[in-house]
Scaffold this active site. Structure first.
Site, PDB file in Angstrom:
ATOM      1  CG  ASP A  33      67.244  62.641  54.528  1.00 16.58           C
ATOM      2  OD1 ASP A  33      67.341  61.441  54.114  1.00 16.58           O
ATOM      3  OD2 ASP A  33      67.476  63.654  54.347  1.00 16.58           O
TER       4      ASP A  33
ATOM      5  N   GLY B 183      62.487  57.153  55.324  1.00 17.24           N
ATOM      6  CA  GLY B 183      61.628  56.436  54.200  1.00 17.24           C
ATOM      7  C   GLY B 183      62.904  56.688  53.052  1.00 17.24           C
ATOM      8  CG  ASP B 184      64.714  54.659  49.352  1.00 18.19           C
ATOM      9  OD1 ASP B 184      64.967  55.389  48.716  1.00 18.19           O
ATOM     10  OD2 ASP B 184      65.094  53.385  48.938  1.00 18.19           O
ATOM     11  CG  PHE B 185      64.320  60.312  47.862  1.00 16.99           C
ATOM     12  CD1 PHE B 185      65.163  59.668  47.112  1.00 16.99           C
ATOM     13  CD2 PHE B 185      64.787  61.512  48.768  1.00 16.99           C
ATOM     14  CE1 PHE B 185      66.443  59.976  47.072  1.00 16.99           C
ATOM     15  CE2 PHE B 185      66.008  61.779  48.647  1.00 16.99           C
ATOM     16  CZ  PHE B 185      67.177  61.039  47.771  1.00 16.99           C
TER      17      PHE B 185
ATOM     18  CG  HIS C  65      73.398  68.565  43.217  1.00 19.70           C
ATOM     19  ND1 HIS C  65      74.019  69.641  43.629  1.00 19.70           N
ATOM     20  CD2 HIS C  65      72.741  68.087  44.409  1.00 19.70           C
ATOM     21  CE1 HIS C  65      74.132  69.667  44.689  1.00 19.70           C
ATOM     22  NE2 HIS C  65      73.427  68.579  45.361  1.00 19.70           N
TER      23      HIS C  65
END
Length: 356
Positions: A209, A235-237, A255
């Protein structure tokens, strides 16, 4: 009056009652918010207490407090046993801040003006498809959270509380033992992953996350006794997902985002998925047609559909049908293997996907 006329009149009365109840809905949520902020449920505790004592302990005036307590009793959260003497119902007890399964942070977050204000623009969002939150605050929801640490902490706590039921049910609802490592993508404080690891001692885990999202994770993992089997990766998904696991868990993440953004997240998971690996999505699944009656999908009182609108006005995301999930998975190079209701944690489903 004929039997038919009587039935029509009763139906009309029931319809009027429903409309009035819905129109008063925002008042009920603000009543709940005030009670939580005043600590009403903590003050009353496990016994019966007169309103005068509750008011004194909460730092409030007696007469207005009595009116608040009676409103809470009318909503089913308190019981008035004799004039001005109240106790907490089983539902109200979930708002005691000391409980492990407390929903106080959840209530604080979803009745917060930051969440509620964007709903004023629901009609605009419906007309234009734009995100009302961005127009109101001049930035997107998660960037706003990043600039307000207290609100970010409240959001993380609310998400953790909302995940407690799923964290208890999920570990026993899927065959995790056929995997060696699970990465929880966007897993926040690790409540769900900790539950899975605690129930499956042979598994190792990776919690992935943002830095802010992981802030409370060490405490959660320590509390569940799984910190030695779980690593934290910030991190950045939208840029990448760490490799090394044969199962990727994504709960209540997709969502939040548009279909294109969901495809990006899933695509990054697909890129690191080994042969035989799986992706497990945990989210509500809407039916193709809204049902009615006791056996319908709407047994949650329509909450999932309200959540869908909340995604529209605040985040730009959406709740999805099975067909919608199959489409975004297909675009990401995945095939949906199964869609299974998580009955004891409704309205969530397990959507299992593999490389397609």
């Amino acid at each position: 009056m004929s039997t038919m006329d009587t039935a029509v009149a009763r139906e009309a009365m029931a319809g009027r009652g429903l409309i009035v109840q819905l129109a008063f809905g925002s008042m009920a949520s603000q009543t709940l918010r005030a009670a939580v902020r005043l600590g009403v449920f903590d003050v009353i505790g496990d016994g019966r207490r007169p309103a005068v004592e509750v008011a004194a302990d909460a730092g409030a005036q007696q007469e207005p407090m009595t009116r608040l307590l009676r409103a809470l009793a009318g909503l089913g959260l308190l019981e008035e046993h004799e004039p001005d003497t109240f106790s907490v119902t089983p539902a109200g007890a979930l708002l005691h801040s000391g409980r492990a399964d407390s929903l106080t942070s959840f209530v604080r977050m979803f009745t917060d003006p930051v969440i509620v204000r964007a709903w004023d623009g629901l009609d605009t969002s419906v007309r234009t498809g734009t995100i009302a939150f961005d127009a109101v605050f001049g930035t997107d929801f998660f960037s706003h959270l990043g600039r307000h640490p207290k609100l970010s902490a409240d959001f993380n706590a609310a998400m953790s509380q909302a995940s407690e039921e799923t964290a208890a049910v999920l570990p026993h609802a899927y065959d995790f033992d056929r995997f060696t490592s699970v990465t929880d993508v966007g897993g926040g404080d690790g409540s769900v992953l900790a539950g899975v690891l605690a129930a499956h001692p042979a598994l190792t885990g990776v919690l992935y996350d943002t830095k802010d999202g992981l802030a409370q994770a060490p405490k959660t993992l320590d509390r569940h006794g799984v910190a030695d089997r779980c690593s934290l990766t910030a991190g950045d998904f939208f840029r990448s997902v760490p490799g090394g696991s044969d199962l990727y868990l994504i709960k209540s993440v997709l969502h939040d985002w548009s279909d294109d953004q969901a495809v990006t997240i899933l695509g990054h998971c697909r890129e690191v998925l080994p042969p035989g690996g799986r992706i497990l999505i945990v989210e509500p699944v809407l039916p193709e047609v809204v049902g009615t009656g006791a056996a319908a999908h709407t047994t949650d009182g329509g909450i999932t559909y309200l959540s869908d609108l909340n995604m529209l006005v605040n985040l730009g995301g959406r709740e999805r049908t099975r067909k919608d999930f199959e489409e975004v998975c297909h675009r990401a190079g995945l095939s949906v293997v199964s869609v299974t209701p998580l009955v004891e944690a409704a309205p969530f489903y397990l959507i299992e996907a593999e490389a397609g």
